[in-house]
Enzyme design. Structure first.
Site, PDB file in Angstrom:
ATOM      1  N   VAL A  15      84.652  55.938  69.697  1.00  0.00           N
ATOM      2  CA  VAL A  15      84.976  56.666  70.931  1.00  0.00           C
ATOM      3  C   VAL A  15      85.792  58.494  70.530  1.00  0.00           C
ATOM      4  O   VAL A  15      85.237  58.766  70.872  1.00  0.00           O
ATOM      5  CB  VAL A  15      86.715  56.079  71.379  1.00  0.00           C
ATOM      6  CG1 VAL A  15      87.219  56.388  72.423  1.00  0.00           C
ATOM      7  CG2 VAL A  15      85.986  54.753  71.973  1.00  0.00           C
ATOM      8  N   ARG A  90      90.683  43.669  77.444  1.00  0.00           N
ATOM      9  CA  ARG A  90      91.841  44.865  77.291  1.00  0.00           C
ATOM     10  C   ARG A  90      93.316  44.397  76.206  1.00  0.00           C
ATOM     11  O   ARG A  90      93.840  44.514  75.431  1.00  0.00           O
ATOM     12  CB  ARG A  90      91.769  46.098  78.068  1.00  0.00           C
ATOM     13  CG  ARG A  90      90.507  46.795  78.004  1.00  0.00           C
ATOM     14  CD  ARG A  90      90.979  47.537  79.016  1.00  0.00           C
ATOM     15  NE  ARG A  90      89.557  48.358  79.109  1.00  0.00           N
ATOM     16  CZ  ARG A  90      88.565  48.165  80.590  1.00  0.00           C
ATOM     17  NH1 ARG A  90      88.676  47.037  81.407  1.00  0.00           N
ATOM     18  NH2 ARG A  90      87.007  48.775  80.573  1.00  0.00           N
ATOM     19  N   PRO A 123      95.408  48.321  74.862  1.00  0.00           N
ATOM     20  CA  PRO A 123      95.501  48.433  76.540  1.00  0.00           C
ATOM     21  C   PRO A 123      96.251  49.839  76.573  1.00  0.00           C
ATOM     22  O   PRO A 123      97.035  49.981  76.334  1.00  0.00           O
ATOM     23  CB  PRO A 123      96.743  47.659  77.021  1.00  0.00           C
ATOM     24  CG  PRO A 123      96.554  46.425  75.549  1.00  0.00           C
ATOM     25  CD  PRO A 123      96.409  47.543  74.641  1.00  0.00           C
ATOM     26  N   ASP A 125      97.655  51.491  78.937  1.00  0.00           N
ATOM     27  CA  ASP A 125      98.772  52.088  79.668  1.00  0.00           C
ATOM     28  C   ASP A 125      99.515  51.850  78.699  1.00  0.00           C
ATOM     29  O   ASP A 125     100.716  52.250  78.362  1.00  0.00           O
ATOM     30  CB  ASP A 125      98.025  50.877  81.407  1.00  0.00           C
ATOM     31  CG  ASP A 125      97.557  51.406  82.141  1.00  0.00           C
ATOM     32  OD1 ASP A 125      97.531  52.238  82.383  1.00  0.00           O
ATOM     33  OD2 ASP A 125      95.892  50.953  82.225  1.00  0.00           O
ATOM     34  N   ASP A 150      87.125  55.182  84.310  1.00  0.00           N
ATOM     35  CA  ASP A 150      86.854  53.513  85.806  1.00  0.00           C
ATOM     36  C   ASP A 150      86.501  54.866  86.678  1.00  0.00           C
ATOM     37  O   ASP A 150      85.433  54.465  87.332  1.00  0.00           O
ATOM     38  CB  ASP A 150      88.436  52.701  85.883  1.00  0.00           C
ATOM     39  CG  ASP A 150      88.556  52.373  84.766  1.00  0.00           C
ATOM     40  OD1 ASP A 150      88.457  51.338  84.303  1.00  0.00           O
ATOM     41  OD2 ASP A 150      89.429  53.456  84.095  1.00  0.00           O
ATOM     42  N   ARG A 153      83.110  56.304  86.409  1.00  0.00           N
ATOM     43  CA  ARG A 153      82.504  55.063  86.622  1.00  0.00           C
ATOM     44  C   ARG A 153      81.974  54.998  88.218  1.00  0.00           C
ATOM     45  O   ARG A 153      80.621  55.151  88.504  1.00  0.00           O
ATOM     46  CB  ARG A 153      82.661  53.700  85.994  1.00  0.00           C
ATOM     47  CG  ARG A 153      82.729  53.692  84.446  1.00  0.00           C
ATOM     48  CD  ARG A 153      83.109  52.500  83.907  1.00  0.00           C
ATOM     49  NE  ARG A 153      82.775  52.504  82.128  1.00  0.00           N
ATOM     50  CZ  ARG A 153      83.564  51.894  81.529  1.00  0.00           C
ATOM     51  NH1 ARG A 153      84.531  51.480  81.731  1.00  0.00           N
ATOM     52  NH2 ARG A 153      83.191  52.004  80.480  1.00  0.00           N
ATOM     53  N   HIS A 177      94.389  50.413  83.463  1.00  0.00           N
ATOM     54  CA  HIS A 177      92.600  50.538  82.776  1.00  0.00           C
ATOM     55  C   HIS A 177      92.699  49.178  82.279  1.00  0.00           C
ATOM     56  O   HIS A 177      92.923  49.010  81.283  1.00  0.00           O
ATOM     57  CB  HIS A 177      92.868  51.961  81.891  1.00  0.00           C
ATOM     58  CG  HIS A 177      90.982  50.946  81.342  1.00  0.00           C
ATOM     59  ND1 HIS A 177      90.295  51.498  81.610  1.00  0.00           N
ATOM     60  CD2 HIS A 177      91.268  51.458  79.690  1.00  0.00           C
ATOM     61  CE1 HIS A 177      89.069  51.544  80.503  1.00  0.00           C
ATOM     62  NE2 HIS A 177      89.919  51.695  79.585  1.00  0.00           N
TER      63      HIS A 177
HETATM   64  P1  NAD Z   1      85.996  51.629  66.314  1.00  0.00           P
HETATM   65  O1  NAD Z   1      86.602  50.432  65.780  1.00  0.00           O
HETATM   66  O2  NAD Z   1      85.044  52.834  66.125  1.00  0.00           O
HETATM   67  O3  NAD Z   1      87.553  52.912  65.419  1.00  0.00           O
HETATM   68  C1  NAD Z   1      88.977  52.680  65.622  1.00  0.00           C
HETATM   69  C2  NAD Z   1      89.210  53.466  65.068  1.00  0.00           C
HETATM   70  O4  NAD Z   1      90.826  53.661  64.501  1.00  0.00           O
HETATM   71  C3  NAD Z   1      88.312  53.274  63.020  1.00  0.00           C
HETATM   72  O5  NAD Z   1      87.588  54.517  62.632  1.00  0.00           O
HETATM   73  C4  NAD Z   1      89.907  52.992  62.271  1.00  0.00           C
HETATM   74  O6  NAD Z   1      89.443  53.502  60.863  1.00  0.00           O
HETATM   75  C5  NAD Z   1      90.830  53.662  62.824  1.00  0.00           C
HETATM   76  N1  NAD Z   1      92.247  52.955  62.884  1.00  0.00           N
HETATM   77  C6  NAD Z   1      92.495  52.098  62.840  1.00  0.00           C
HETATM   78  N2  NAD Z   1      93.539  51.912  62.050  1.00  0.00           N
HETATM   79  C7  NAD Z   1      94.586  53.011  62.531  1.00  0.00           C
HETATM   80  C8  NAD Z   1      95.083  53.620  62.003  1.00  0.00           C
HETATM   81  N3  NAD Z   1      96.829  53.359  61.768  1.00  0.00           N
HETATM   82  N4  NAD Z   1      95.316  55.429  62.008  1.00  0.00           N
HETATM   83  C9  NAD Z   1      94.716  56.247  62.367  1.00  0.00           C
HETATM   84  N5  NAD Z   1      93.388  55.127  61.983  1.00  0.00           N
HETATM   85  C10 NAD Z   1      92.710  53.577  62.156  1.00  0.00           C
HETATM   86  O7  NAD Z   1      87.496  51.081  67.952  1.00  0.00           O
HETATM   87  P2  NAD Z   1      86.042  51.927  69.090  1.00  0.00           P
HETATM   88  O8  NAD Z   1      84.585  51.885  69.674  1.00  0.00           O
HETATM   89  O9  NAD Z   1      86.353  53.406  68.266  1.00  0.00           O
HETATM   90  O10 NAD Z   1      87.720  52.432  69.883  1.00  0.00           O
HETATM   91  C11 NAD Z   1      89.078  52.518  69.868  1.00  0.00           C
HETATM   92  C12 NAD Z   1      89.743  52.303  70.980  1.00  0.00           C
HETATM   93  O11 NAD Z   1      89.768  52.741  72.031  1.00  0.00           O
HETATM   94  C13 NAD Z   1      89.526  50.714  70.996  1.00  0.00           C
HETATM   95  O12 NAD Z   1      91.143  50.527  71.367  1.00  0.00           O
HETATM   96  C14 NAD Z   1      88.889  50.680  72.298  1.00  0.00           C
HETATM   97  O13 NAD Z   1      89.417  49.691  72.811  1.00  0.00           O
HETATM   98  C15 NAD Z   1      89.327  51.699  73.374  1.00  0.00           C
HETATM   99  N6  NAD Z   1      88.852  52.220  74.073  1.00  0.00           N
HETATM  100  C16 NAD Z   1      89.573  53.412  75.240  1.00  0.00           C
HETATM  101  C17 NAD Z   1      88.318  53.435  76.118  1.00  0.00           C
HETATM  102  C18 NAD Z   1      89.349  54.027  77.856  1.00  0.00           C
HETATM  103  O14 NAD Z   1      88.895  54.166  78.493  1.00  0.00           O
HETATM  104  N7  NAD Z   1      90.885  55.030  77.383  1.00  0.00           N
HETATM  105  C19 NAD Z   1      87.581  52.677  76.500  1.00  0.00           C
HETATM  106  C20 NAD Z   1      87.084  51.827  75.221  1.00  0.00           C
HETATM  107  C21 NAD Z   1      87.185  52.369  74.367  1.00  0.00           C
END
Ligand code: NAD
Length: 321
Positions: A15, A90, A123, A125, A150, A153, A177
């Site tokens: 992300v 989530r 999650p 929010d 969302d 989408r 969300h």
């Molecule tokens: P990912 O596993 O690819 O990346 C997560 C990153 O966070 C990793 O690089 C990890 O090393 C890092 N990390 C973990 N703990 C940490 C800490 N204490 N300090 C600094 N970095 C840390 O996951 P992703 O696919 O990139 O998803 C990231 C988050 O975004 C998840 O919670 C996911 O559910 C969320 N997400 C949100 C939305 C949205 O619409 N808001 C959409 C998709 C995903």
């Protein structure tokens, strides 16, 4: 107020890096700092991303840093934490990501950061609530991406259904969300015309809209089942939000904003349309919801409050927040 255009990204996973890649094409950003618990990953991503700068619209300096870099940043975007696995909701991520978010936000606060704090970790929010509680920043300075993805989408799917540009669709997903979100269809428009009127003139059944809502709600599950993660949509959503904030656009976007009774709830963050500028959330846009829409919003917000009460607040209390 933002004086310097420096963006800090915490979490360089799928992300975070999709957001960073989209941001490269934004003009007028001076610096992008990447922070991750895995510093090597942040360094590698910074090197790789820097090599895209010569052909990008923007000309920012990209480097791996640490929390001291937040002290003079305009905006910090948090995308760190565990992501959904197939079959997980989530909200299943609440306990683990509350602890991660708590540590990150303590470090951000310690740096003396004075800008806008934007949360995307899930999650979403609930994590925005954690960020607000741990930092104690003014409520308008802390916001979550909420239902921005969302809503993208929704715009895409409505555009396909009605064969019009998604850009000309004004409609919002509101609430969590997540699985309890809602679409107030009485406020969905193509140009200046109600989507409900367009469908009834075509003699179409409004049940098509129920199907669109379900497809929007379940999109993440469908994508995660196929490719394990979703990131391009949220990457572009975050880029849009960050540029609206940095450019002081006063743009109306659905974000996770602190509720102060605009929709009958207090003390919680959830997805609502809001005017966003370089002070964060300037104000929440109050839509006149029907009784049925309000009941769905209440149910969604009450679910968030329950998760906060049962899982988040005890963790925060134990850590003296
Ligand atoms: P990912 O596993 O690819 O990346 C997560 C990153 O966070 C990793 O690089 C990890 O090393 C890092 N990390 C973990 N703990 C940490 C800490 N204490 N300090 C600094 N970095 C840390 O996951 P992703 O696919 O990139 O998803 C990231 C988050 O975004 C998840 O919670 C996911 O559910 C969320 N997400 C949100 C939305 C949205 O619409 N808001 C959409 C998709 C995903």
């Amino acid at each position: 107020m933002i004086e310097k255009r420096k963006v800090v990204l915490v979490g360089t996973g799928f992300v975070g890096m999709s957001f960073a890649y989209a941001l490269l094409n934004e003009r007028g950003i001076d610096e992008l700092v990447l922070i991750d618990v895995n510093h090597d990953k942040a360094e590698g991503e910074a090197m790789d991303l820097s090599h895209a700068v010569p052909y990008a619209n923007g000309s920012m300096k990209v480097y791996a840093g640490d929390y001291s870099d937040c002290s003079d940043a305009s905006i910090v975007v948090v995308t760190a934490g565990a992501a959904q696995k197939p079959g997980q909701t989530r909200l299943d991520l609440t306990a683990i990501n509350t602890k991660i978010m708590m540590g990150i936000c303590e470090s951000i606060k310690e740096s003396g950061f004075k800008g806008i704090l934007l949360v995307a970790s899930n999650p979403c929010d609930v994590m925005t609530y954690v960020a607000s509680r741990v930092t104690g920043f003014d409520k308008n300075r802390v916001l979550g991406s909420g239902t921005l993805l969302d809503t993208a989408r929704l715009k895409f799917m409505l555009g396909e259904l009605l064969n019009v540009s998604s850009e000309n669709i004004q409609a919002y997903v509101m609430g969590e969300h997540g699985d309890s979100s809602l679409v107030p269809w009485t406020h969905a428009y193509v140009g200046a015309k109600k989507v409900l009127d367009i469908l009834s003139e075509k003699g179409e059944d409004a049940s098509k809209l129920d199907k669109i809502y379900e497809d929007v709600r379940d999109a993440a599950y469908e994508i995660i089942n196929r490719k394990k993660a979703t990131y391009y949509g949220i990457g572009m959503s975050l880029c849009k939000l960050v540029s609206s904030i940095l450019n002081n656009e006063n743009a109306v976007l659905p974000v996770s904003a602190y509720q102060d009774n605009e929709y009958g709830h207090e003390g919680v963050y959830t997805g609502v349309p809001a005017v966003v500028n370089n002070e964060g959330v300037r104000e929440i846009v109050k839509l006149q919801l029907t009784a049925e829409e309000q009941a769905k919003f209440d149910k969604s917000t009450n679910e968030l409050k329950k998760v906060i009460e049962e899982i988040v607040d005890p963790i925060l209390k134990e850590a003296n927040h």
